[in-house]
Design a protein around this motif. Structure first.
Motif, PDB file in Angstrom:
ATOM      1  N   VAL A 122      -7.336  61.207  28.856  1.00 17.56           N
ATOM      2  CA  VAL A 122      -8.346  60.681  27.932  1.00 17.56           C
ATOM      3  C   VAL A 122      -7.757  60.615  26.515  1.00 17.56           C
ATOM      4  O   VAL A 122      -7.010  61.501  26.097  1.00 17.56           O
ATOM      5  CB  VAL A 122      -9.611  61.580  27.966  1.00 17.56           C
ATOM      6  N   ASP A 123      -8.130  59.541  25.805  1.00 19.10           N
ATOM      7  CA  ASP A 123      -7.655  59.355  24.428  1.00 19.10           C
ATOM      8  C   ASP A 123      -8.000  60.589  23.573  1.00 19.10           C
ATOM      9  O   ASP A 123      -9.122  61.102  23.662  1.00 19.10           O
ATOM     10  CB  ASP A 123      -8.361  58.115  23.854  1.00 19.10           C
ATOM     11  N   PRO A 124      -7.036  61.072  22.757  1.00 15.24           N
ATOM     12  CA  PRO A 124      -7.283  62.301  21.988  1.00 15.24           C
ATOM     13  C   PRO A 124      -8.582  62.271  21.166  1.00 15.24           C
ATOM     14  O   PRO A 124      -9.243  63.295  21.005  1.00 15.24           O
ATOM     15  CB  PRO A 124      -6.058  62.410  21.076  1.00 15.24           C
ATOM     16  N   SER A 125      -9.001  61.078  20.713  1.00 13.24           N
ATOM     17  CA  SER A 125     -10.222  61.021  19.889  1.00 13.24           C
ATOM     18  C   SER A 125     -11.479  61.362  20.697  1.00 13.24           C
ATOM     19  O   SER A 125     -12.517  61.701  20.144  1.00 13.24           O
ATOM     20  CB  SER A 125     -10.373  59.623  19.296  1.00 13.24           C
ATOM     21  N   LEU A 126     -11.385  61.231  22.031  1.00 10.16           N
ATOM     22  CA  LEU A 126     -12.565  61.479  22.883  1.00 10.16           C
ATOM     23  C   LEU A 126     -12.391  62.734  23.729  1.00 10.16           C
ATOM     24  O   LEU A 126     -13.163  62.992  24.639  1.00 10.16           O
ATOM     25  CB  LEU A 126     -12.746  60.303  23.857  1.00 10.16           C
ATOM     26  N   ARG A 127     -11.352  63.482  23.419  1.00  3.99           N
ATOM     27  CA  ARG A 127     -10.944  64.538  24.332  1.00  3.99           C
ATOM     28  C   ARG A 127     -11.784  65.827  24.237  1.00  3.99           C
ATOM     29  O   ARG A 127     -12.126  66.268  23.155  1.00  3.99           O
ATOM     30  CB  ARG A 127      -9.480  64.882  24.042  1.00  3.99           C
ATOM     31  N   GLY A 128     -12.077  66.393  25.432  1.00  3.36           N
ATOM     32  CA  GLY A 128     -12.717  67.710  25.504  1.00  3.36           C
ATOM     33  C   GLY A 128     -11.886  68.597  26.416  1.00  3.36           C
ATOM     34  O   GLY A 128     -10.776  68.227  26.801  1.00  3.36           O
ATOM     35  N   LYS A 129     -12.428  69.742  26.820  1.00  2.00           N
ATOM     36  CA  LYS A 129     -11.587  70.719  27.523  1.00  2.00           C
ATOM     37  C   LYS A 129     -11.634  70.626  29.054  1.00  2.00           C
ATOM     38  O   LYS A 129     -10.924  71.345  29.733  1.00  2.00           O
ATOM     39  CB  LYS A 129     -11.984  72.123  27.086  1.00  2.00           C
ATOM     40  N   TYR A 130     -12.473  69.757  29.603  1.00  2.00           N
ATOM     41  CA  TYR A 130     -12.626  69.753  31.067  1.00  2.00           C
ATOM     42  C   TYR A 130     -11.784  68.676  31.760  1.00  2.00           C
ATOM     43  O   TYR A 130     -11.617  67.572  31.249  1.00  2.00           O
ATOM     44  CB  TYR A 130     -14.097  69.539  31.445  1.00  2.00           C
ATOM     45  N   CYS A 131     -11.262  69.055  32.930  1.00  2.00           N
ATOM     46  CA  CYS A 131     -10.555  68.110  33.807  1.00  2.00           C
ATOM     47  C   CYS A 131     -11.505  67.840  34.971  1.00  2.00           C
ATOM     48  O   CYS A 131     -12.016  68.805  35.562  1.00  2.00           O
ATOM     49  CB  CYS A 131      -9.285  68.735  34.383  1.00  2.00           C
ATOM     50  N   VAL A 132     -11.736  66.585  35.286  1.00  2.00           N
ATOM     51  CA  VAL A 132     -12.650  66.277  36.395  1.00  2.00           C
ATOM     52  C   VAL A 132     -11.902  65.508  37.482  1.00  2.00           C
ATOM     53  O   VAL A 132     -11.214  64.524  37.203  1.00  2.00           O
ATOM     54  CB  VAL A 132     -13.886  65.476  35.909  1.00  2.00           C
ATOM     55  N   VAL A 133     -12.002  66.016  38.706  1.00  2.00           N
ATOM     56  CA  VAL A 133     -11.398  65.351  39.870  1.00  2.00           C
ATOM     57  C   VAL A 133     -12.565  64.821  40.703  1.00  2.00           C
ATOM     58  O   VAL A 133     -13.562  65.520  40.875  1.00  2.00           O
ATOM     59  CB  VAL A 133     -10.531  66.352  40.681  1.00  2.00           C
ATOM     60  N   PHE A 134     -12.476  63.585  41.166  1.00  2.00           N
ATOM     61  CA  PHE A 134     -13.657  63.042  41.859  1.00  2.00           C
ATOM     62  C   PHE A 134     -13.311  61.910  42.814  1.00  2.00           C
ATOM     63  O   PHE A 134     -12.310  61.215  42.648  1.00  2.00           O
ATOM     64  CB  PHE A 134     -14.713  62.558  40.837  1.00  2.00           C
ATOM     65  N   ASP A 135     -14.158  61.789  43.807  1.00  2.00           N
ATOM     66  CA  ASP A 135     -14.131  60.630  44.693  1.00  2.00           C
ATOM     67  C   ASP A 135     -15.435  59.905  44.407  1.00  2.00           C
ATOM     68  O   ASP A 135     -16.512  60.373  44.788  1.00  2.00           O
ATOM     69  CB  ASP A 135     -14.047  61.083  46.162  1.00  2.00           C
TER      70      ASP A 135
END
Ligand code: AFP
Length: 342
Positions: free
Chosen positions: A108-121
């Motif tokens: 994710v672009d640093p300007s929109l970045r937060g601390k969570y990683c999301v893995v998904f189908d």
């Protein structure tokens, strides 16, 4: 009129209220997870509506087909991915996204970045969509070590490090099942008010089940423990009744039934697919996390599923998950197989 009962019926535990209640138990929490979840919920509501309209809106065609107005039609799984990527990015709480639909992870672009990683189908079971069978979205959430300096290692972690996991099933009703590591709760979408309402609090899977769920068409290629397990389901030698077979072919639907009714869901390795079919990060891990949180187990044929540490984002693994006692049985069969000298 029974006003007391009416007041009770209107005191609804929505998913947001539930997560805010959980958040209040952690005074240090700033509400980031609640915001992330509200974006996941938005994606699920959008997909529920799209899946319901799929036949009418001709969303099920091949990606790249055009409609009568000459506009390009999006296949439902392509659309689902776009919806989820946008919903997750706009939350401002994510840094890495891994989707079944995309070869590479999205940073994710640093300007929109937060601390969570999301893995998904985004749309699991999509080959079932043309005939209206239940499909769903599966997701898992990790926390990045340092959101300003993220790498693939942040998602290539053991399943035990997941913070939260869940799925949303687009079936005869739309049900979102969620665990934040403190049990499992199920919420059903009330379309009249557009809210997910807590309908299945504190789900516990029965310790032993009466149903097994496997693609029997692969029997010719099964390994010995899987073949022996299925034989025992059909012809039990301990005087118990044979188990029933149920198999939808949509993991969300098969796992949802297993979670509520008990039993076991199996997608083993076989001679044709030595690593099984299902993907570790966004199928095996989230469902294993939910099973363990509900009192069941998940096993790969070698180890507890959540103990795996994947080395690539689309890695596959065999999986056996469900009622505690049923998974114990398959574990015993794999243990016995290991004892046989080769
Ligand atoms: P599709 O998304 O291609 O329909 O695959 C669904 C799935 O990944 C999972 O949801 C099912 O449990 C599994 O595959 C079914 O696989 P088989 O068709 O080989 O039984």
């Amino acid at each position: 009129m029974d006003h007391v009962a009416d007041a009770h019926r209107t005191d609804l535990m929505t998913i947001t209220r539930h997560v805010l209640n959980e958040q209040s138990k952690h005074p240090e929490s700033k509400g980031d997870f609640t915001i992330l979840l509200s974006h996941i919920v938005l994606g699920c509501k959008f997909l529920c509506s799209a899946v319901n309209k799929a036949g009418l809106a001709k969303l099920i065609g091949l990606a790249g087909e055009t409609n009568v107005q000459g506009e390009e039609q999006k296949k439902l799984d392509v659309l689902s991915n776009e919806v989820f990527v946008k919903a997750l990015m706009s939350s401002g709480r994510t840094c890495i996204l891994v989707s079944e639909e995309e070869e590479e992870a999205t940073f994710v672009d640093p300007s929109l970045r937060g601390k969570y990683c999301v893995v998904f189908d985004p749309l699991d079971g999509s080959s079932n969509i043309d005939c209206g069978v239940g499909v769903g979205t599966i997701f898992g959430v990790y926390m990045a070590k340092d959101k300003d300096n993220v790498s693939l290692e942040d998602v290539l972690q053991s399943g035990k490090n997941m913070l939260a996991a869940g799925y949303c099933m687009y079936g005869s009703s739309c049900t979102l099942v969620l665990s934040t590591g403190n049990g499992v709760n199920g919420f059903t979408l009330d379309p009249s008010i557009g809210e997910f309402i807590l309908t299945h609090p504190n789900i516990k899977i029965p310790k032993k089940g009466k149903i097994y769920s496997i693609n029997e068409g692969n029997a010719k290629n099964w390994d010995t423990p899987t073949a022996k397990f299925v034989e025992k389901c059909k012809f039990p030698k301990d005087g118990s009744s044979p188990k029933s077979l149920r198999y939808v072919g949509s993991m969300v639907a098969d796992v949802h039934r297993t979670l509520l009714y008990g039993g076991i869901f199996l997608y083993p390795a076989d001679k044709k697919s030595p690593n099984g079919k299902l993907r570790v990060l966004y199928e095996v891990f989230p469902m294993s996390f939910l099973m363990e949180q509900a009192g069941g187990q998940a096993f790969t044929g070698k180890q507890q599923a959540l103990d795996m540490v994947p080395t690539n984002i689309h890695q596959r693994s065999p999986v056996f998950l469900g009622s505690y006692d049923d998974v114990e049985e398959i574990k015993a069969l794999y243990d016995a197989e290991e004892m046989i000298p080769t």
